[in-house]
Design an enzyme around this catalytic site. Structure first.
Site, PDB file in Angstrom:
ATOM      1  N   ASN A   1      -2.388  -8.774   0.584  1.00  0.00           N
ATOM      2  CA  ASN A   1      -3.188  -9.642  -0.297  1.00  0.00           C
ATOM      3  C   ASN A   1      -3.546  -8.922  -1.595  1.00  0.00           C
ATOM      4  O   ASN A   1      -4.289  -9.450  -2.417  1.00  0.00           O
ATOM      5  CB  ASN A   1      -4.452 -10.152   0.407  1.00  0.00           C
ATOM      6  CG  ASN A   1      -5.389  -9.022   0.757  1.00  0.00           C
ATOM      7  OD1 ASN A   1      -5.084  -7.856   0.535  1.00  0.00           O
ATOM      8  ND2 ASN A   1      -6.545  -9.357   1.309  1.00  0.00           N
TER       9      ASN A   1
ATOM     10  N   GLY B   1       0.825  -1.205   0.000  1.00  0.00           N
ATOM     11  CA  GLY B   1       0.000   0.000   0.000  1.00  0.00           C
ATOM     12  C   GLY B   1       0.860   1.256   0.000  1.00  0.00           C
ATOM     13  O   GLY B   1       2.093   1.186   0.025  1.00  0.00           O
TER      14      GLY B   1
ATOM     15  N   VAL C   1      -4.112 -11.218   5.873  1.00  0.00           N
ATOM     16  CA  VAL C   1      -3.821 -11.273   7.314  1.00  0.00           C
ATOM     17  C   VAL C   1      -5.040 -11.641   8.163  1.00  0.00           C
ATOM     18  O   VAL C   1      -4.897 -11.874   9.364  1.00  0.00           O
ATOM     19  CB  VAL C   1      -3.215  -9.957   7.859  1.00  0.00           C
ATOM     20  CG1 VAL C   1      -1.863  -9.697   7.243  1.00  0.00           C
ATOM     21  CG2 VAL C   1      -4.145  -8.781   7.644  1.00  0.00           C
TER      22      VAL C   1
ATOM     23  N   TYR D   1     -14.913   1.416   8.783  1.00  0.00           N
ATOM     24  CA  TYR D   1     -13.494   1.740   8.976  1.00  0.00           C
ATOM     25  C   TYR D   1     -13.269   2.268  10.399  1.00  0.00           C
ATOM     26  O   TYR D   1     -12.431   1.771  11.140  1.00  0.00           O
ATOM     27  CB  TYR D   1     -13.080   2.787   7.961  1.00  0.00           C
ATOM     28  CG  TYR D   1     -11.623   3.188   7.997  1.00  0.00           C
ATOM     29  CD1 TYR D   1     -10.612   2.286   7.679  1.00  0.00           C
ATOM     30  CD2 TYR D   1     -11.248   4.494   8.308  1.00  0.00           C
ATOM     31  CE1 TYR D   1      -9.275   2.666   7.672  1.00  0.00           C
ATOM     32  CE2 TYR D   1      -9.914   4.890   8.304  1.00  0.00           C
ATOM     33  CZ  TYR D   1      -8.934   3.976   7.982  1.00  0.00           C
ATOM     34  OH  TYR D   1      -7.614   4.360   7.980  1.00  0.00           O
TER      35      TYR D   1
ATOM     36  N   ARG E   1      -9.492   9.793  -2.908  1.00  0.00           N
ATOM     37  CA  ARG E   1      -9.051  10.823  -1.963  1.00  0.00           C
ATOM     38  C   ARG E   1      -8.863  12.150  -2.683  1.00  0.00           C
ATOM     39  O   ARG E   1      -8.623  12.182  -3.892  1.00  0.00           O
ATOM     40  CB  ARG E   1      -7.728  10.403  -1.319  1.00  0.00           C
ATOM     41  CG  ARG E   1      -7.922   9.263  -0.392  1.00  0.00           C
ATOM     42  CD  ARG E   1      -6.774   9.152   0.574  1.00  0.00           C
ATOM     43  NE  ARG E   1      -7.206   8.354   1.701  1.00  0.00           N
ATOM     44  CZ  ARG E   1      -7.915   8.840   2.720  1.00  0.00           C
ATOM     45  NH1 ARG E   1      -8.205  10.114   2.779  1.00  0.00           N
ATOM     46  NH2 ARG E   1      -8.292   8.043   3.677  1.00  0.00           N
TER      47      ARG E   1
ATOM     48  N   LYS F   1     -12.983  -6.782   8.673  1.00  0.00           N
ATOM     49  CA  LYS F   1     -12.231  -7.987   9.049  1.00  0.00           C
ATOM     50  C   LYS F   1     -10.746  -7.701   9.284  1.00  0.00           C
ATOM     51  O   LYS F   1     -10.146  -8.239  10.210  1.00  0.00           O
ATOM     52  CB  LYS F   1     -12.391  -9.067   7.965  1.00  0.00           C
ATOM     53  CG  LYS F   1     -13.742  -9.790   8.060  1.00  0.00           C
ATOM     54  CD  LYS F   1     -13.983 -10.690   6.881  1.00  0.00           C
ATOM     55  CE  LYS F   1     -13.164 -11.959   6.948  1.00  0.00           C
ATOM     56  NZ  LYS F   1     -13.464 -12.843   5.792  1.00  0.00           N
TER      57      LYS F   1
ATOM     58  N   SER G   1      -5.078  -2.375   5.509  1.00  0.00           N
ATOM     59  CA  SER G   1      -6.484  -1.930   5.599  1.00  0.00           C
ATOM     60  C   SER G   1      -6.808  -1.058   4.400  1.00  0.00           C
ATOM     61  O   SER G   1      -5.981  -0.256   3.981  1.00  0.00           O
ATOM     62  CB  SER G   1      -6.732  -1.100   6.868  1.00  0.00           C
ATOM     63  OG  SER G   1      -8.082  -0.644   6.863  1.00  0.00           O
TER      64      SER G   1
HETATM   65  N1  UDP Z   1     -13.026  15.607  -1.544  1.00  0.00           N
HETATM   66  C1  UDP Z   1     -13.450  16.463  -2.544  1.00  0.00           C
HETATM   67  N2  UDP Z   1     -13.365  16.039  -3.840  1.00  0.00           N
HETATM   68  C2  UDP Z   1     -12.917  14.815  -4.200  1.00  0.00           C
HETATM   69  C3  UDP Z   1     -12.468  13.953  -3.182  1.00  0.00           C
HETATM   70  C4  UDP Z   1     -12.545  14.388  -1.859  1.00  0.00           C
HETATM   71  O1  UDP Z   1     -13.874  17.583  -2.270  1.00  0.00           O
HETATM   72  O2  UDP Z   1     -12.893  14.510  -5.415  1.00  0.00           O
HETATM   73  C5  UDP Z   1     -13.135  16.069  -0.149  1.00  0.00           C
HETATM   74  C6  UDP Z   1     -13.790  15.054   0.802  1.00  0.00           C
HETATM   75  O3  UDP Z   1     -15.196  15.173   0.775  1.00  0.00           O
HETATM   76  C7  UDP Z   1     -13.184  15.478   2.115  1.00  0.00           C
HETATM   77  C8  UDP Z   1     -11.792  15.993   1.748  1.00  0.00           C
HETATM   78  O4  UDP Z   1     -11.838  16.250   0.350  1.00  0.00           O
HETATM   79  O5  UDP Z   1     -13.915  16.527   2.689  1.00  0.00           O
HETATM   80  C9  UDP Z   1     -10.690  15.008   2.046  1.00  0.00           C
HETATM   81  O6  UDP Z   1     -11.047  13.785   1.500  1.00  0.00           O
HETATM   82  P1  UDP Z   1     -10.126  12.512   1.562  1.00  0.00           P
HETATM   83  O7  UDP Z   1     -10.916  11.395   0.981  1.00  0.00           O
HETATM   84  O8  UDP Z   1      -8.824  12.831   0.943  1.00  0.00           O
HETATM   85  O9  UDP Z   1      -9.862  12.290   3.101  1.00  0.00           O
HETATM   86  P2  UDP Z   1     -10.813  12.088   4.382  1.00  0.00           P
HETATM   87  O10 UDP Z   1     -12.199  12.610   4.095  1.00  0.00           O
HETATM   88  O11 UDP Z   1     -10.815  10.648   4.691  1.00  0.00           O
HETATM   89  O12 UDP Z   1     -10.131  12.921   5.375  1.00  0.00           O
END
Ligand code: UDP
Length: 330
Positions: free
Chosen positions: A35, A13, A60, A148, A189, A94, A78
């Site tokens: 995995n 990862g 795992v 999660y 993300r 899991k 994870s």
């Molecule tokens: N986000 C966004 N546009 C995207 C992807 C994510 O505005 O295309 C926003 C998401 O809603 C969150 C923030 O960016 O408020 C960070 O998201 P990320 O998934 O990176 O991390 P997490 O929410 O788990 O902190």
């Protein structure tokens, strides 16, 4: 001195691969395990030729057998992005429950020290700002992130139980948003989404009005914090993250400036239970580990962008799709 042996789960990862590199460099014998559900073998392929690295393709959540002695176990297996929890919720639960149980059992058998990857998600949509380790959190157990968040909370609880009941040496790192090379373009993300969109010439998708905040830590800083925690004698959770907080809208603008593109920002529905604010209080890490981040966002983003620019057009074409109606992605 005898060579140290370390097992790293989730080795293929984003974070696991950087940790493998770090401990290979430290001269440890590194056993990477994955995995490959969300991990990518390409992340660690360059280590295969090394004598002090070996890789097990193993889940795992099944009994873990590792021959020989083990000094350390890092449990980093994870799924770790909202879109992954939606796609594979049961595996997410899991790996944070059965997976950690196997790791702790293995650690007892080998008399090894275990460090587990916990997360700022255990604070949920926090009512305390910035978040320090004494805050218990505000988590929705039955929302899309529950699989999660609750697995990670269980993971902390069982790790403390092994520490208290069996006297096992354990460490808990609460990781805040981290970025850097090898993030997956299709994990949904914000950072890979925005950079991928900019490089493909698409609109930048900001969820909600973009006023929600995050605090982004460069991966090398995180790895250094984890290493210091592993070598410390502190068994309670420690936040590791960069306190430099930014709204997601401003972050999108930074990415547009970084890539020198002229992308339009479009606003989409905010995913359910998306935390409104997040910033680590790192007083404990400073005091106990003498750690604080050293790479600012401008520098870290430059390094990360260089990685994404080096990807092939096929790799760049992979992207994630939220399903805002159902919160189930099959
Ligand atoms: N986000 C966004 N546009 C995207 C992807 C994510 O505005 O295309 C926003 C998401 O809603 C969150 C923030 O960016 O408020 C960070 O998201 P990320 O998934 O990176 O991390 P997490 O929410 O788990 O902190």
């Amino acid at each position: 001195m005898e060579q140290k042996r370390i097992l790293i789960t989730g080795a293929a990862g984003f974070l696991g691969s950087h940790l493998c590199e770090r401990y290979v460099k430290e001269g440890f014998h590194v056993i990477g395990m994955d995995n490959l559900i969300t991990g990518r073998i390409e992340n660690i392929e360059h280590l295969f030729k090394l004598e002090n690295f070996e890789f097990y393709n193993h889940d795992v959540t099944k009994f873990i057998h590792v021959p020989g002695k083990l000094d350390y176990i890092l449990h980093f297996a994870s799924p770790a992005s909202p879109i992954d929890y939606l796609k594979i919720p049961i595996q997410t639960l899991k790996v944070g429950s059965l997976g950690i149980h196997n790791c702790l059992g293995l650690a007892r058998a080998k008399n090894a020290r275990v460090l587990i990857a916990s997360t700022s998600e255990i604070y949920g949509d926090p009512l305390v700002h910035p978040q320090n380790e004494d805050y218990w959190g505000n988590v929705n157990p039955v929302g899309p992130r529950g699989v999660y968040d609750e697995a990670k909370r269980f993971q902390e609880a069982i790790t403390m139980a092994y520490h208290n009941f069996h006297g096992l040496e354990t460490r808990i790192v609460r990781i805040f948003n981290t970025y850097g090379p090898r993030m997956r373009l299709n994990d949904g993300r914000a950072l890979p989404a925005f950079i991928g969109q900019a490089l493909r010439g698409e609109d930048i998708t900001v969820f909600g009005d973009g006023s929600q905040t995050r605090s982004f830590c460069y991966v090398d800083d995180l790895v250094e914090g984890i290493h210091r925690l592993l070598m410390s004698d502190y068994a309670y959770p420690v936040n590791i993250g960069n306190p430099s907080e930014i709204s997601i809208l401003d972050f999108a603008k930074e990415i547009i400036a970084l890539t020198g593109t002229d992308q339009k920002i479009v606003f989409k529905e905010l995913p359910k239970d998306d935390p409104k604010q997040r910033q680590p209080d790192i007083t404990r890490a400073k005091e106990i580990l003498g750690w604080e981040p050293t790479v600012d966002r401008a520098e870290g983003l430059k390094r990360t962008y260089a990685y994404f620019k080096s990807l092939s057009p096929e790799e760049l074409s992979t992207t994630a799709h939220y399903n805002f109606d159902k919160y189930i992605i099959r």
